[in-house]
Design a protein around this motif. Sequence first.
Motif, mmCIF file in Angstrom:
data_model
loop_
_atom_site.group_PDB
_atom_site.id
_atom_site.type_symbol
_atom_site.label_atom_id
_atom_site.label_comp_id
_atom_site.label_asym_id
_atom_site.label_seq_id
_atom_site.Cartn_x
_atom_site.Cartn_y
_atom_site.Cartn_z
ATOM 1 N N PHE A 1 1.201 -1.253 -0.037
ATOM 2 C CA PHE A 1 -0.015 -0.035 -0.006
ATOM 3 C C PHE A 1 0.870 1.310 -0.112
ATOM 4 C CE2 PHE A 1 -2.474 -3.247 1.808
ATOM 5 C CZ PHE A 1 -3.951 -3.006 1.182
ATOM 6 N N ARG A 2 0.347 2.240 -0.782
ATOM 7 C CA ARG A 2 1.061 3.793 -0.460
ATOM 8 C C ARG A 2 0.041 4.703 0.279
ATOM 9 N NH1 ARG A 2 0.902 7.281 -4.396
ATOM 10 N NH2 ARG A 2 0.769 5.791 -5.957
ATOM 11 N N CYS A 3 0.529 5.505 1.166
ATOM 12 C CA CYS A 3 -0.404 6.487 1.956
ATOM 13 C C CYS A 3 -0.101 7.625 0.839
ATOM 14 C CB CYS A 3 0.386 7.057 3.118
ATOM 15 S SG CYS A 3 -0.336 8.040 3.947
ATOM 16 N N ARG A 4 -1.414 8.299 0.483
ATOM 17 C CA ARG A 4 -1.509 9.260 -0.237
ATOM 18 C C ARG A 4 -1.059 10.700 0.776
ATOM 19 N NH1 ARG A 4 -6.943 8.090 -3.269
ATOM 20 N NH2 ARG A 4 -6.240 6.422 -4.599
ATOM 21 N N THR B 1 5.411 4.027 1.525
ATOM 22 C CA THR B 1 5.020 2.614 1.086
ATOM 23 C C THR B 1 5.037 1.550 2.113
ATOM 24 O OG1 THR B 1 5.546 3.517 -1.202
ATOM 25 C CG2 THR B 1 5.477 1.042 -0.702
ATOM 26 N N PHE B 2 4.184 0.566 2.325
ATOM 27 C CA PHE B 2 4.328 -0.392 3.390
ATOM 28 C C PHE B 2 3.536 -1.504 3.041
ATOM 29 C CE2 PHE B 2 0.518 2.379 3.922
ATOM 30 C CZ PHE B 2 -0.556 1.386 4.156
ATOM 31 N N GLU C 1 -4.706 0.962 7.068
ATOM 32 C CA GLU C 1 -3.965 2.278 7.477
ATOM 33 C C GLU C 1 -2.539 2.461 7.335
ATOM 34 O OE1 GLU C 1 -4.107 3.801 12.052
ATOM 35 O OE2 GLU C 1 -6.167 3.975 11.116
ATOM 36 N N CYS C 2 -2.177 3.469 7.065
ATOM 37 C CA CYS C 2 -0.657 3.777 7.189
ATOM 38 C C CYS C 2 -0.121 3.658 8.429
ATOM 39 C CB CYS C 2 -0.558 5.334 6.649
ATOM 40 S SG CYS C 2 1.349 5.786 6.849
ATOM 41 N N PRO C 3 1.299 3.305 8.747
ATOM 42 C CA PRO C 3 1.934 3.043 9.899
ATOM 43 C C PRO C 3 1.752 4.286 10.721
ATOM 44 C CG PRO C 3 3.099 1.952 8.295
ATOM 45 C CD PRO C 3 1.973 2.562 7.713
ATOM 46 N N ASP D 1 -5.912 7.519 4.289
ATOM 47 C CA ASP D 1 -5.872 7.708 2.922
ATOM 48 C C ASP D 1 -4.859 6.840 2.363
ATOM 49 O OD1 ASP D 1 -6.853 8.567 0.361
ATOM 50 O OD2 ASP D 1 -6.101 10.380 0.592
ATOM 51 N N THR D 2 -5.036 5.629 1.962
ATOM 52 C CA THR D 2 -4.165 4.721 1.352
ATOM 53 C C THR D 2 -4.730 3.963 0.244
ATOM 54 O OG1 THR D 2 -4.734 2.805 2.770
ATOM 55 C CG2 THR D 2 -2.870 4.241 3.503
ATOM 56 N N VAL D 3 -3.741 3.783 -0.764
ATOM 57 C CA VAL D 3 -4.190 3.146 -1.791
ATOM 58 C C VAL D 3 -3.386 1.561 -2.135
ATOM 59 C CG1 VAL D 3 -2.474 4.303 -3.464
ATOM 60 C CG2 VAL D 3 -4.251 3.089 -4.421
ATOM 61 N N LYS D 4 -4.156 0.493 -2.694
ATOM 62 C CA LYS D 4 -3.262 -0.640 -2.701
ATOM 63 C C LYS D 4 -2.630 -0.500 -4.002
ATOM 64 C CE LYS D 4 -4.262 -5.552 -3.196
ATOM 65 N NZ LYS D 4 -5.467 -6.567 -3.390
#
Length: 72
Positions: free
Chosen positions: A6-9, A14-15, A29-31, A36-39
């Motif tokens: 995923f990437r956090c907008r 990137t995680f 959810e971003c760490p 607001d994340t996208v796969k």
Amino acid sequence: MPSYQFRCRSCGDTFEVSRPMARSGDPAECPAGHGDTVKLLTTFGTVGASSAPAPIPAAPSGGGCCGGGCCR
């Protein structure tokens, strides 16, 4: 268990998240706590004996274009 990237907008981080395939489309959810994340689309490839191309059979011999007859 598969991992999904995923990437956090919000922060651009990137995680990866490990989860069952049945939950692959769930949001993550971003760490850092952003929602607001996208796969990301990831690819996977393998190489092995089963991925080798099949041999091409030899063409029938003799006879030219007519399959053995005389084409004069």
